[in-house]
Each structure stands twice: as C-alpha cells, then as structure tokens.
Design an enzyme around this catalytic site. Sequence first.
Site, PDB file in Angstrom:
ATOM      1  N   ARG A 178      49.789  -0.754  35.459  1.00 25.69           N
ATOM      2  CA  ARG A 178      50.996  -0.417  36.045  1.00 25.69           C
ATOM      3  C   ARG A 178      51.006   0.864  37.412  1.00 25.69           C
ATOM      4  NH1 ARG A 178      55.752   1.520  32.886  1.00 25.69           N
ATOM      5  NH2 ARG A 178      54.656   3.528  31.819  1.00 25.69           N
ATOM      6  N   ASP A 179      49.508   0.179  37.584  1.00 28.77           N
ATOM      7  CA  ASP A 179      49.839   1.295  39.168  1.00 28.77           C
ATOM      8  C   ASP A 179      48.169   1.178  39.559  1.00 28.77           C
ATOM      9  OD1 ASP A 179      49.980   3.350  41.050  1.00 28.77           O
ATOM     10  OD2 ASP A 179      49.478   5.150  40.171  1.00 28.77           O
ATOM     11  N   LEU A 180      47.594  -0.273  39.144  1.00 24.95           N
ATOM     12  CA  LEU A 180      46.769  -1.159  40.584  1.00 24.95           C
ATOM     13  C   LEU A 180      46.445  -1.185  42.098  1.00 24.95           C
ATOM     14  CD1 LEU A 180      44.019  -2.296  39.564  1.00 24.95           C
ATOM     15  CD2 LEU A 180      45.318  -4.815  39.595  1.00 24.95           C
TER      16      LEU A 180
END
Length: 235
Positions: free
Chosen positions: A55-57
């Site tokens: 979710r925060d790549l």
Amino acid sequence: MLIYEYMPNHSLDMILFDETKSMSLHWPKRFHIINGIAKEPLYRHQDSRLRIIHRDLKASNILLDADVNPRISYFGLARSFGGNETEVQTHRVVRIYGYMAPEYAIDGLFSVKSEVSSFGVLVLEIVSGKKNRGFFVKDDNLSLLGHGGGSIKLVDPALGEVFDAAQVVRSINVGLLCLQNSVEDRPNISAVVFILRNEVALPQTKQPGFYTHQHVSADCSFSSSHNQISITMRG
C-alpha cells in the site's frame, strides 16, 4: 519487524532522481532493479500464508544494497488478506505520491492489483529517471503515465544511447499493462515477472488511470461523502 543488512546505496529515489547520481545507474542496473522489485510481491501475493499488500510502494521505500539489489522497506501501511479475500475497502486512504491505483484513491478499494499498479509507476520512473508526481510537459497536459506508449523517447537522457532497446520497450509496455485503469485488465505479478524475463507478445494496453496532469497541493485532503472516503496527502 524487518531487519535488513546495511544498505550503502540508501533509497532508490536518492539516486534515480539526482541528476548526477543517476548517471551511475546504467541500464543493466535499472533492469536488475525492476526485476528485483517484482520478485518480492510475487512471494507476498502468492506464496505467503497471508496475502500482504504493501500500500505504499514507491521509489523512496526501495532500498539498494552495495550491488543495487532492491529491498522493499516500510510496511507501516501494509495490510494482509485472510482466507479467500481478494479485495478490501478502507475508509481512510493516505499518502498520495502519484503511485496510487485509481480504485484505491477513489473508492478506498485495494487488492494485489493495486500494488501491481504502483509497480507500473515505478517501472516508468526507473526507465525515464523522472518522478510521476510533478512530471509535466508544456502544452501536452500529460503526466509521465500519459507519455509512456512504449516509446523509446521516454528513456532517461542519463543513459545516453547505451541500453538494450528491446528490454527498455518491454519494460515500458509492462509498466503500462500494470497501469491500466481496469483492475481486470492488469496482469498478476507472476505474469509481470514472466514477461520481464521472456520475450513474449504483449496485448495492446488501454488508457492508464489518472494519466492527465493535475496541479495539487502537497498538504490537502479530499473527501467523498458518497463513499465516505477521506484522502490525506502528505509531502
């Protein structure tokens, strides 16, 4: 808790988006990084007991060791899927840096395909040496995503003319496949890994989500009363 070996090359963004340091990232290193990043979600999406979505790549969360082997870091926003879950909805969406899949930003829905979309943005950034967020070409009103099109012109000038054109075009096309607006049209990460390693015929890509350029303040929030979604942007 994740414990990594010392990463002397720090994060990918510190090298990739630096005009001088980026010259050390020759094409073989960039292609190696692209393949290395893809391998980790392959385990988390398919081989792990629980599916884990990062979710925060993004480039700043990719660490590089002495041999520029990438390691995905910061799992503070990661979510796991249990049983037969394939999609989850959240009522609070955080951190928009130009990597979010449209279904996550608009409806709060995220899945393995949302991470595939973020990976697609990363691929185009690694090829071009430019950030998707803030990339703008005068009079075109297009973001980095809108300038893909499998064109060799997207290649970072820092590479000069020393690169494998077939690998570059394949990488760009893979990135665009991952960025297609419809979740169903995007490939699974296993297909992404296979395509990157093999010369195969690729389907025609459709329009990526959010490809037009928009000027947005780094410190603002958006809300949707219909879906009860709040989006917080952090610089």
